[in-house]
Design a protein around this motif. Sequence first.
Motif, short mmCIF file in Angstrom:
data_model
loop_
_atom_site.label_atom_id
_atom_site.label_comp_id
_atom_site.label_asym_id
_atom_site.label_seq_id
_atom_site.Cartn_x
_atom_site.Cartn_y
_atom_site.Cartn_z
N GLY A 14 -9.60 11.55 -2.87
CA GLY A 14 -9.44 10.53 -2.33
C GLY A 14 -8.41 9.16 -3.14
N ARG A 15 -8.88 9.73 -3.90
CA ARG A 15 -7.98 7.93 -4.76
C ARG A 15 -6.57 7.76 -4.06
N LEU A 16 -5.72 6.54 -4.17
CA LEU A 16 -4.99 6.73 -4.64
C LEU A 16 -4.68 5.02 -5.91
N THR A 17 -3.62 6.06 -6.72
CA THR A 17 -3.94 4.85 -7.94
C THR A 17 -2.56 4.41 -8.61
N VAL A 18 -1.47 5.05 -7.78
CA VAL A 18 -0.08 4.05 -7.79
C VAL A 18 -0.39 2.58 -7.25
N PRO A 19 0.20 1.78 -7.98
CA PRO A 19 0.15 0.27 -7.50
C PRO A 19 0.76 -0.49 -5.99
N ASP A 20 0.47 -0.62 -5.43
CA ASP A 20 1.18 -1.15 -4.36
C ASP A 20 2.87 -1.60 -4.34
N ALA A 21 3.05 -2.21 -5.79
CA ALA A 21 4.39 -2.37 -6.32
C ALA A 21 5.12 -1.76 -7.17
N ALA A 22 4.51 -0.58 -7.55
CA ALA A 22 5.52 0.50 -7.56
C ALA A 22 5.91 1.33 -5.98
N PHE A 23 4.93 1.28 -4.85
CA PHE A 23 5.39 1.97 -4.05
C PHE A 23 5.77 0.95 -2.83
N ALA A 24 6.42 -0.13 -3.03
CA ALA A 24 7.17 -1.09 -2.68
C ALA A 24 8.89 -0.81 -3.16
N ALA A 62 9.46 1.87 -5.01
CA ALA A 62 10.06 3.10 -4.29
C ALA A 62 10.70 3.07 -3.54
N LEU A 63 10.31 2.67 -2.28
CA LEU A 63 10.17 2.82 -1.14
C LEU A 63 11.25 1.80 -0.55
N GLY A 64 11.40 0.89 -1.43
CA GLY A 64 12.75 -0.26 -0.95
C GLY A 64 11.82 -1.75 -0.18
N CYS A 65 10.40 -1.99 0.14
CA CYS A 65 9.71 -2.45 1.63
C CYS A 65 9.26 -3.75 0.43
N ASP A 66 8.57 -4.63 1.65
CA ASP A 66 7.37 -5.64 0.73
C ASP A 66 6.22 -5.01 0.00
N GLU A 67 5.81 -5.00 -1.11
CA GLU A 67 4.45 -5.21 -1.26
C GLU A 67 3.49 -5.90 -0.39
N ALA A 68 3.66 -6.63 0.37
CA ALA A 68 2.70 -6.98 1.64
C ALA A 68 2.63 -6.29 2.33
N LEU A 69 2.85 -5.73 3.05
CA LEU A 69 4.00 -4.46 3.76
C LEU A 69 2.84 -3.26 3.34
N VAL A 70 3.12 -2.76 2.61
CA VAL A 70 1.84 -1.57 1.41
C VAL A 70 0.64 -2.03 1.74
N THR A 71 0.48 -2.93 1.00
CA THR A 71 -0.77 -3.65 0.67
C THR A 71 -1.50 -3.99 2.36
N SER A 72 -1.20 -3.46 3.16
CA SER A 72 -1.85 -4.72 4.30
C SER A 72 -1.71 -2.75 5.16
N ILE A 73 -0.93 -1.56 5.25
CA ILE A 73 -1.33 -0.64 5.27
C ILE A 73 -2.30 0.40 4.63
N ARG A 74 -1.93 -0.25 3.07
CA ARG A 74 -3.64 0.84 2.31
C ARG A 74 -4.81 0.77 3.10
N ARG A 75 -4.83 -1.07 3.53
CA ARG A 75 -6.01 -1.44 3.84
C ARG A 75 -6.45 -1.07 5.03
N ARG A 76 -5.97 -0.80 6.44
CA ARG A 76 -5.94 -0.45 7.04
C ARG A 76 -6.34 1.03 7.42
N MET A 77 -5.51 1.61 6.10
CA MET A 77 -5.86 3.36 6.33
C MET A 77 -7.05 3.28 5.31
N GLN A 78 -8.12 2.57 4.06
CA GLN A 78 -8.61 2.81 4.19
C GLN A 78 -10.15 2.86 4.86
N ARG A 79 -9.99 2.56 5.54
CA ARG A 79 -10.98 2.51 7.46
C ARG A 79 -11.17 3.75 8.24
N PHE A 80 -9.89 4.99 7.64
CA PHE A 80 -9.81 5.31 8.39
C PHE A 80 -10.75 6.55 7.86
#
Length: 485
Positions: free
Chosen positions: A159-169, A171-189
């Motif tokens: 259940g780990r996600l070891t890809v850094p938010d910066a690398a995600f952003a 690769a997908l061409g979006c803001d790192e802050a958006l990736v971080t926000s989505i990740r934090r919300r999904m951690q409460r799933f």
Amino acid sequence: MSLGPRLDFRQTQQLVMTPQLRQAIKLLQSSNMEVTAFVEEELERNPLLEREESSAPAPAATVEPDCFEAASSATMPAENAAPTEADWSGQYESGEALYPSRGGRADAWDEDGRSLEEIAGERPRSLRELLAEQVSLAFGDARERLIAGQMIALLDPAGRLTVPDAAFAAALGCDEALVTSIRRRMQRFEPTGLFCADLRECLAVQLAELNRLDPAMEALLDNLHLLARRDMAGLLRVCGVDAEDLAEMVAEIRRLNPKPGALADAEPAPMVVPDVLMRRLPDGTWQLELNPETLPRVLVNRGFHATAQTGTRNKEDKAFLAEKLQAANWLVRSLEQRANTILRVAAEIVRRQEGFFRHGVGHLRPLILRDVADELGMHESTVSRVTANKYIATPRGTLELKYFFTTAIAGMRGGESFSAEAIRHRIRDMVDAETAEDILSDDAIVERLRAEGVDIARRTVAKYRDALRIPSSVQRKREKSVPAL
């Protein structure tokens, strides 16, 4: 007027769907796993079929991008962002992309009359399917659903996600802050603690959910190496608590789940296998080829047929051989036609969505099935079947072909149309850039979009805002007026 019986001749036209035609249509819209299962069954049933062992190159196509540079530069200005769904409602809302439909049974190709409840009851839902459902409920923005879907796909067995938010952003061409926000919300799933980078973060999320992440507990999490060595004296010193409190804290830690993904999903989910592979060539063109791993290759054994035909005089045996030869020829032609049709449709989609692949979802162009069908001389239903359950591996991730078909929003004074997805992202960007002193009403958003050439109504803006789960301007102003604690 005579009322007696009479005999009339009438000539009518009627399309009769033979069993082979039905199978061909089913073959076209089926996923690569279903096709593979069907071919395996045919190999067992038909003695005239044999598997091709040679490694022939897969069909490929090259897409010229030059004519689309001007179109992409005229697209509505928007921050480069990642693609957002595939329908990532199709891939990650329903979970079908991660778990392709079953295959391997003869009746899998026919309607069996079972209800959805009966089908769903065949096996428990997997972790990824449960997460996909939660993504569809938690995120109204298609861009956010895409990022969430990529995170689901990259979860490791624990259940780990070891890809850094910066690398995600990146690769997908979006803001790192958006990736971080989505990740934090999904951690409460559910189960809580997924999508964390390490054990410390996983435990901290679970404790925060229980409202037990106080400074003493944070100090304990920062020194888990002392707990592993059972250095209670060291833990008492760094946590600043007495022995009784420390014992309770350790007991709480042990009640948490260090690997929430392992218990929730005992069997790893199969990854999506793309049907089309896409890469950029040095000259700037795109090369598309069918994934050889998803192409069942079969041959008709005509030598065996000739020998068997010559060696028998029994009419029933001859009829059997003729039937099997016809079925074998049909399967080979159908597989070849299916492969070529998928490649043609994928190439046309890439040609029309050039701006998306170069610049991100803000440059996604309006596209409907009829556009592709008319260009390729196909029927819309054929394009719909081809794009169902088919995926393409692109530099921006593996996406369902259906993702690229988006609703059009008209431009001002007959100008170029805009993709509805791009409009939604633009609205999100406007709201994200608000300050407490400058909150945009729906009317203000309409004015800004019209200034950018988008002919949009206020009710449409309100509908998109609701879909993105963005509060009204009154509510946003109230929230931003509260000083941060």
